[in-house]
Design a protein around this motif. Structure first.
Motif, PDB file in Angstrom:
ATOM      1  N   VAL A 240       5.776   9.342  -1.272  1.00 42.45           N
ATOM      2  CA  VAL A 240       5.523   8.041  -0.653  1.00 42.45           C
ATOM      3  C   VAL A 240       4.852   7.129  -1.683  1.00 42.45           C
ATOM      4  CG1 VAL A 240       5.265   9.023   1.660  1.00 42.45           C
ATOM      5  CG2 VAL A 240       3.234   8.667   0.245  1.00 42.45           C
ATOM      6  N   LEU A 241       4.900   5.830  -1.425  1.00 39.89           N
ATOM      7  CA  LEU A 241       4.160   4.846  -2.221  1.00 39.89           C
ATOM      8  C   LEU A 241       3.378   3.960  -1.265  1.00 39.89           C
ATOM      9  CD1 LEU A 241       6.650   3.537  -4.958  1.00 39.89           C
ATOM     10  CD2 LEU A 241       4.598   4.906  -5.329  1.00 39.89           C
ATOM     11  N   LEU A 242       2.175   3.604  -1.652  1.00 38.76           N
ATOM     12  CA  LEU A 242       1.420   2.602  -0.912  1.00 38.76           C
ATOM     13  C   LEU A 242       1.923   1.211  -1.298  1.00 38.76           C
ATOM     14  CD1 LEU A 242      -2.189   4.054  -1.335  1.00 38.76           C
ATOM     15  CD2 LEU A 242      -0.703   4.256   0.665  1.00 38.76           C
ATOM     16  N   LEU A 243       1.789   0.264  -0.395  1.00 37.22           N
ATOM     17  CA  LEU A 243       2.228  -1.100  -0.704  1.00 37.22           C
ATOM     18  C   LEU A 243       1.462  -1.653  -1.907  1.00 37.22           C
ATOM     19  CD1 LEU A 243       3.959  -3.534  -0.033  1.00 37.22           C
ATOM     20  CD2 LEU A 243       2.254  -4.219   1.672  1.00 37.22           C
ATOM     21  N   SER A 244       0.191  -1.293  -2.020  1.00 40.26           N
ATOM     22  CA  SER A 244      -0.587  -1.757  -3.179  1.00 40.26           C
ATOM     23  C   SER A 244      -0.008  -1.205  -4.485  1.00 40.26           C
ATOM     24  CB  SER A 244      -2.050  -1.343  -3.027  1.00 40.26           C
ATOM     25  OG  SER A 244      -2.172   0.070  -2.938  1.00 40.26           O
ATOM     26  N   GLN A 245       0.459   0.043  -4.456  1.00 43.69           N
ATOM     27  CA  GLN A 245       1.088   0.617  -5.654  1.00 43.69           C
ATOM     28  C   GLN A 245       2.385  -0.121  -5.990  1.00 43.69           C
ATOM     29  OE1 GLN A 245       1.162   4.680  -4.009  1.00 43.69           O
ATOM     30  NE2 GLN A 245      -0.033   5.348  -5.778  1.00 43.69           N
ATOM     31  N   CYS A 246       3.120  -0.489  -4.959  1.00 47.23           N
ATOM     32  CA  CYS A 246       4.366  -1.242  -5.185  1.00 47.23           C
ATOM     33  C   CYS A 246       4.076  -2.572  -5.866  1.00 47.23           C
ATOM     34  CB  CYS A 246       5.089  -1.479  -3.854  1.00 47.23           C
ATOM     35  SG  CYS A 246       5.684   0.023  -3.034  1.00 47.23           S
ATOM     36  N   SER A 247       3.067  -3.285  -5.386  1.00 49.01           N
ATOM     37  CA  SER A 247       2.762  -4.601  -5.962  1.00 49.01           C
ATOM     38  C   SER A 247       2.329  -4.464  -7.422  1.00 49.01           C
ATOM     39  CB  SER A 247       1.678  -5.301  -5.146  1.00 49.01           C
ATOM     40  OG  SER A 247       0.427  -4.660  -5.302  1.00 49.01           O
ATOM     41  N   ARG A 248       1.574  -3.406  -7.747  1.00 43.74           N
ATOM     42  CA  ARG A 248       1.149  -3.203  -9.130  1.00 43.74           C
ATOM     43  C   ARG A 248       2.341  -2.947 -10.036  1.00 43.74           C
ATOM     44  NH1 ARG A 248      -4.005   0.981  -8.650  1.00 43.74           N
ATOM     45  NH2 ARG A 248      -4.702   0.272  -6.620  1.00 43.74           N
ATOM     46  N   ARG A 249       3.250  -2.106  -9.570  1.00 41.26           N
ATOM     47  CA  ARG A 249       4.404  -1.746 -10.401  1.00 41.26           C
ATOM     48  C   ARG A 249       5.367  -2.921 -10.575  1.00 41.26           C
ATOM     49  NH1 ARG A 249       5.455   4.672  -9.037  1.00 41.26           N
ATOM     50  NH2 ARG A 249       3.256   5.169  -8.788  1.00 41.26           N
ATOM     51  N   LEU A 250       5.349  -3.843  -9.628  1.00 46.22           N
ATOM     52  CA  LEU A 250       6.189  -5.030  -9.737  1.00 46.22           C
ATOM     53  C   LEU A 250       5.528  -6.126 -10.564  1.00 46.22           C
ATOM     54  CD1 LEU A 250       7.442  -5.297  -6.042  1.00 46.22           C
ATOM     55  CD2 LEU A 250       8.913  -4.975  -8.034  1.00 46.22           C
ATOM     56  N   GLY A 251       4.192  -6.050 -10.716  1.00 52.21           N
ATOM     57  CA  GLY A 251       3.474  -7.140 -11.373  1.00 52.21           C
ATOM     58  C   GLY A 251       3.384  -8.368 -10.500  1.00 52.21           C
ATOM     59  N   ARG A 252       3.407  -8.157  -9.184  1.00 49.35           N
ATOM     60  CA  ARG A 252       3.343  -9.276  -8.246  1.00 49.35           C
ATOM     61  C   ARG A 252       2.024  -9.214  -7.472  1.00 49.35           C
ATOM     62  NH1 ARG A 252       8.652  -8.661  -9.237  1.00 49.35           N
ATOM     63  NH2 ARG A 252      10.035 -10.441  -8.906  1.00 49.35           N
ATOM     64  N   PRO A 253       1.217 -10.252  -7.569  1.00 49.58           N
ATOM     65  CA  PRO A 253      -0.059 -10.238  -6.845  1.00 49.58           C
ATOM     66  C   PRO A 253       0.158 -10.293  -5.338  1.00 49.58           C
ATOM     67  CG  PRO A 253       0.355 -12.398  -7.808  1.00 49.58           C
ATOM     68  CD  PRO A 253       1.433 -11.503  -8.315  1.00 49.58           C
ATOM     69  N   THR A 254      -0.825  -9.806  -4.599  1.00 51.40           N
ATOM     70  CA  THR A 254      -0.763  -9.842  -3.139  1.00 51.40           C
ATOM     71  C   THR A 254      -1.729 -10.896  -2.600  1.00 51.40           C
ATOM     72  OG1 THR A 254      -2.435  -8.098  -2.953  1.00 51.40           O
ATOM     73  CG2 THR A 254      -0.123  -7.413  -2.986  1.00 51.40           C
ATOM     74  N   VAL A 255      -1.409 -11.419  -1.430  1.00 54.44           N
ATOM     75  CA  VAL A 255      -2.290 -12.357  -0.736  1.00 54.44           C
ATOM     76  C   VAL A 255      -2.574 -11.774   0.636  1.00 54.44           C
ATOM     77  CG1 VAL A 255      -2.566 -14.675   0.170  1.00 54.44           C
ATOM     78  CG2 VAL A 255      -1.323 -14.333  -1.961  1.00 54.44           C
ATOM     79  N   PRO A 256      -3.725 -11.133   0.842  1.00 49.42           N
ATOM     80  CA  PRO A 256      -4.041 -10.571   2.158  1.00 49.42           C
ATOM     81  C   PRO A 256      -4.196 -11.675   3.202  1.00 49.42           C
ATOM     82  CG  PRO A 256      -5.451  -9.643   0.436  1.00 49.42           C
ATOM     83  CD  PRO A 256      -4.755 -10.825  -0.161  1.00 49.42           C
TER      84      PRO A 256
END
Length: 345
Positions: A240-256
Motif C-alpha cells: 500500500v501507499l499513503l496519500l502523503s507518500q504519493c504526493s512526495r513521489r510526484l513532487g506535488r504539494p498538498t493543500v489540507p
C-alpha cells in the motif's frame, strides 16, 4: 475452432490494448471490438463494429459473429467525448443491462468477464483494515462510478443465476495506474497541487495497466490446472501507499482542507475537468481502502508483475516533474512532522 471473443469499450486505451494482445493467443480465432465511438488506437486484425451497447442491436452482433466469450470493458468512471457523467452512467448501467440481456438469449455465449472495481466496498471510518471478496461494505456507495459498479455487479449476479451454464468472472480492480492511465484518481494525481482532507492520510492500492491486460487474458481463457477463473476476485499490486507518500513521489504539494469544505473543493475540481470527484472519491481520499488479494493468487492463479509502489512509480514518471522536487517535498513534510512532535512534547 478457436474462441470468438467480443470486447466492449475498445475505443479506450485499455480495451484496444486487450484486443491487440489476445489476437496473438493461439486459442483465439477471432476478436470483435465494439464501441459507440470509432477507436483512435489500432485494433490490429480485429473486426470493429460500431454499436452502442445501450441499444438492443448488441444482441445482433453476438448472433452474427457466433460469439462465445464476452469481455465487458465498458464500465468506467470517465467520459469519452461529449456527454459527461450522464452518458457514463447510462453506458455503465443501461449498457450492462442490454449486454447481459443479449448474452442471456445467446445460445453460443459460454464465458463472461466483467471489469469492475474495488470501489464497490465503499470507504467508511469503521471499515475493516482489509476487504475480502465476501466482506459487506459498511456504507454502500451513494453516487458516482462506485455506485455504477455496485449496480453492474448486481445485474451480473442476476445473469449468473439465470445462466448457470455460463462461466462468469468479475474482476474488481484497485485504482489502475500506468503511463496511459485514464481514471478520476489519475486526473486528481495529475493536478499541480493536491487538495487533501485535513487530518487524514489514506492507504491506497494500485494495479498497473500491464497487469490488467494479463489478468484479463487469464479470465477469458480456460483455467489452468489447479486454478479457477469463475467468481469474483480483487486485483491489486502488493503493498500500500499513503496519500502523503504519493504526493512526495510526484513532487506535488498538498493543500489540507477541512472536511466541511471538501464538498466545495470537489465542485471546483469538477470545473477543472476532474470528472468524477464525487462524494465517493472524497471518501476514498479520506478513509482509503485496502483489499485482500489471496483469492487472486490462490484461486485465479495470477501474480502481478508490479507492486502498488512500482505501478505508482511508472505512473509518476509518465507525468513528469511536479511543482517541487520530490526531495524538497519529503524534507518539508519531515520538518513539519518534527515541529508537530516538539509542540506536543
Amino acid at each position: 475452432m478457436g474462441k470468438v471473443v467480443l470486447v466492449t469499450g475498445v475505443a479506450r486505451q485499455l480495451g484496444s490494448r486487450l484486443v491487440r494482445r489476445i489476437l496473438r493467443d493461439s486459442e483465439v480465432d477471432r476478436v470483435v471490438g465494439v464501441d459507440a465511438v470509432t477507436p483512435e488506437h489500432s485494433l490490429g486484425g480485429a473486426d470493429f463494429v460500431r454499436a452502442d451497447i445501450r441499444q438492443p442491436a448488441i444482441a445482433r452482433v453476438l448472433a452474427e459473429h457466433s460469439v462465445d466469450t464476452v469481455v465487458h470493458m465498458d464500465v468506467t468512471g470517465t467520459p469519452l467525448g461529449a456527454g459527461g457523467r450522464t452518458a457514463v452512467k447510462e453506458t455503465n448501467v443501461i449498457g450492462t443491462m442490454q449486454l447481459l440481456g443479449a448474452c442471456q438469449k445467446s445460445p453460443t455465449v459460454e464465458r463472461l468477464v466483467v471489469k469492475s472495481s474495488t470501489s464497490v466496498y465503499g470507504s467508511a471510518p469503521r471499515d475493516p483494515a482489509v476487504f475480502t471478496e465476501t466482506t459487506p461494505p459498511k456504507s454502500l456507495p451513494s453516487g458516482g462510478f462506485a455506485k455504477d459498479a455496485v449496480e453492474v455487479e448486481g445485474y451480473v449476479r442476476g445473469f449468473a443465476r439465470r445462466r448457470p451454464d455460463v462461466a462468469v468472472c468479475v474482476l474488481r480492480f484497485a485504482n489502475i495506474l500506468g503511463p496511459a492511465a485514464d481514471s478520476p484518481l489519475a486526473e486528481y494525481l495529475s493536478l499541480p497541487v493536491l487538495p487533501t482532507v485535513f487530518g487524514y492520510d489514506p492507504r491506497l492500492q494500485f494495479v498497473h495497466e500491464d497487469d490488467v491486460i494479463d489478468v484479463l487474458r487469464i479470465a477469458l481463457h480456460e483455467p489452468r490446472r489447479g486454478t479457477l477463473n469463475s467468481g469474483t476476485f480483487n486485483i491489486a499490486g502488493d503493498g500500500v501507499l499513503l496519500l502523503s507518500q504519493c504526493s512526495r513521489r510526484l513532487g506535488r504539494p498538498t493543500v489540507p482542507v477541512l472536511l466541511p469544505a471538501v464538498t466545495w473543493v470537489g465542485s471546483a475540481l469538477r470545473t477543472l475537468g476532474v470528472t468524477d470527484f464525487s462524494p465517493e472519491q472524497i471518501r476514498l481520499l479520506t478513509h482509503g481502502r485496502v483489499v485482500s488479494t489471496d483469492q487472486m493468487r490462490e484461486t485465479l492463479g495470477f501474480v502481478p508483475t508490479y507492486t502498488t509502489a512500482e505501478a505508482f512509480t511508472d505512473f509518476a514518471l509518465s507525468r513528469g516533474a511536479g511543482l517541487l522536487p520530490p526531495e524538497a517535498v519529503a524534507d518539508a513534510v519531515d520538518q513539519f512532522a518534527t515541529l508537530v512532535s516538539k509542540e506536543r512534547i
